[in-house]
Write an enzyme that holds these catalytic residues in place. Structure first.
Site, PDB file in Angstrom:
ATOM      1  N   LYS A 141       8.340   1.182  -3.367  1.00  0.00           N
ATOM      2  CA  LYS A 141       8.421   0.355  -4.573  1.00  0.00           C
ATOM      3  C   LYS A 141       7.599   0.949  -5.717  1.00  0.00           C
ATOM      4  O   LYS A 141       7.822   0.616  -6.891  1.00  0.00           O
ATOM      5  CB  LYS A 141       7.969  -1.067  -4.275  1.00  0.00           C
ATOM      6  N   SER A 186       5.664  -8.098  -2.835  1.00  0.00           N
ATOM      7  CA  SER A 186       6.579  -7.073  -2.345  1.00  0.00           C
ATOM      8  C   SER A 186       7.994  -7.641  -2.194  1.00  0.00           C
ATOM      9  O   SER A 186       8.720  -7.322  -1.249  1.00  0.00           O
ATOM     10  CB  SER A 186       6.094  -6.511  -1.007  1.00  0.00           C
ATOM     11  N   SER A 244       7.560  -0.380   1.928  1.00  0.00           N
ATOM     12  CA  SER A 244       7.454  -0.862   0.547  1.00  0.00           C
ATOM     13  C   SER A 244       6.610   0.009  -0.375  1.00  0.00           C
ATOM     14  O   SER A 244       6.547  -0.260  -1.573  1.00  0.00           O
ATOM     15  CB  SER A 244       6.901  -2.294   0.531  1.00  0.00           C
TER      16      SER A 244
END
Length: 453
Positions: free
Chosen positions: A104, A159, A101
């Site tokens: 991101k 997330s 993640s």
């Protein structure tokens, strides 16, 4: 020779011979165990400096410099000065590994400028259909309306892959988002990065590096909204609307344990983000930014030992402590390069021109929207709320700087955004050439930390 002396010599000789025979066997077993662990490639990118292309730990200690923390298990890590771009120390900085993640950050840095924070959107079933099995979710429901501000809180705090997919559809669809992210990575000179999924969910060929993730974080922190979302500890998120009842909200907390703390992990003094991640193939990943005594450092840790709980946060904190203590006492092992548009030397006018020093990089009209963060008490934990971003081209150096403002205060809880008033039409992003393959079949994350890409 007396019999007793002969016996003693015989015993001693036997012991020495046993040592010679057993030692290689022990060493062989150790080497065999080490061979099971992935090794960095013999040749890696040297972008940012020759030392950064070398395998292993790179550090140039000067007089009075502290030694690096012991027992660092991350396969790759980096400590850098956010302002000057000096890389103070690194370990396999350009090793291309699954990012989870932390990718991101690139998603946000790419998409944030295109969507107004007060814009509203009604979620359809098809927008949630592509979310990977076992993904981390914030809890978005189909046929419910959310503001872009709500969705970004879901991305940064929980997330949420569901929030990523909705924002991707608003941007023009997942393939277009992936292509735009790849294009932006190339602009940032994050050349180790290959984007396949916008949320960081395990996918074949999707990789980044500690060096690239640090570049991406540095770019993201130029944006006001990015900084505020990344530093937010908790926020209220719209819940499910039930017939005949008022729509309720529920509290979400940041999964970045250096902000919120956890068993065995204390909130880190001066932390201001950025992003953590976890998947089966990536292990734990983390990029953080912190300020102390006027110095701002970036740290990235990728895939540390799974044997210790919260190792990624503990090793990041140890590296930040070392970086603050070592600043000015080490010779940099490399540099964080500026974006291509800055690197070209273009300084005034036209596409790619550098903004004036201290100018904040806009993020889709957020200057008009109010995102004031209300202070939330914490046991002596001071969290930096913002880094006032700016780019400055310096003659002969093209230095890429971050100008800072660090308000005092505790952990923050995001204030609610403007009320939802109407459904917004899907927003299309500017056309971008597809430079990455479409989302491929992804692996299912195993149970682990709260953040599962």
């Amino acid at each position: 020779m007396p019999a007793l002396k002969k016996i003693a010599l015989t015993v001693t000789s036997a012991a020495l011979l046993s040592g010679f025979v057993l030692s290689p066997a022990v060493a062989a077993d150790k080497d065999k165990s080490d061979d099971k662990q992935p090794k960095p490639p013999s040749t890696m990118s040297s972008l940012g400096g020759e030392q950064l292309g070398k395998a292993g730990t790179q550090v140039n200690l000067g007089a009075g410099a502290p030694v690096l923390p012991k027992k660092l298990s991350g396969r790759s890590w980096i400590v850098a000065d956010a302002e000057s771009g000096d890389v103070l120390a690194a370990h396999n900085a350009h090793w291309r590994l699954p990012p989870a993640s932390t990718l991101k950050m690139l998603f946000a840095d790419t998409v944030l400028p295109a969507l107004q924070p007060t814009q509203t959107h009604k979620v359809s079933e098809s927008e949630l259909a592509g979310v990977g099995e076992g993904s981390s979710l914030v809890g978005i429901k189909e046929d419910h309306t959310y503001t872009v501000h709500d969705l970004w809180l879901g991305v940064f705090l929980r997330s949420g892959n569901d929030a990523v997919h909705v924002l991707s559809e608003m941007y023009g669809g997942v393939p277009q988002t992936v292509a735009a992210m790849q294009k932006h990575a190339e602009e940032l000179q994050a050349l180790d990065t290959v984007v396949v999924s916008p949320d960081g969910y395990d996918a074949p060929r999707q990789v980044s590096s500690a060096y690239d993730l640090t570049l991406i974080a540095r770019s993201g922190m130029q944006k006001k909204d990015f900084r505020e979302y990344a530093a937010t500890a908790s926020a209220d998120f719209p819940g499910e609307k039930k017939k005949g009842k008022k729509r309720e909200s529920f509290e979400i907390s940041n999964t970045n344990r250096l902000i919120t703390g956890d068993i065995g992990v204390d909130p880190y003094k001066g932390i201001a983000g950025v992003k953590n991640g976890y998947t089966t193939h990536a292990g734990n990943t983390f990029t953080g930014v912190a300020e102390r005594n006027g110095k701002v450092l970036l740290v990235t840790v990728m895939n540390p030992s799974a044997e210790e709980s919260h190792a990624v946060y503990k090793e990041a904190a140890h590296l930040l402590d070392w970086g603050f203590a070592a600043s000015g006492k080490v010779t940099p092992v490399g540099q964080l390069v500026p974006p291509k548009s800055i690197d070209t030397g273009t300084t005034t006018g036209g596409k790619g021109a550098a903004p004036a020093a201290g100018a904040d990089q806009g993020t889709g009209g957020q200057e008009e929207a109010t995102h004031a963060s209300a202070a939330k008490s914490s046991s002596g934990v001071g969290v930096a709320l913002a880094i006032i971003g700016g780019l400055l081209v310096v003659v002969a150096a093209a230095a890429y700087l971050v100008n800072r403002r660090w308000p005092l205060g505790g952990r923050t809880k995001a204030a609610p955004d403007a009320p939802e008033t109407k459904d917004a039409a899907e927003t299309k992003a500017p056309e971008a050439a597809e430079t990455a393959e479409p989302v491929a079949s992804a692996g299912k994350p195993a149970d682990g930390p709260a953040d599962k890409s």
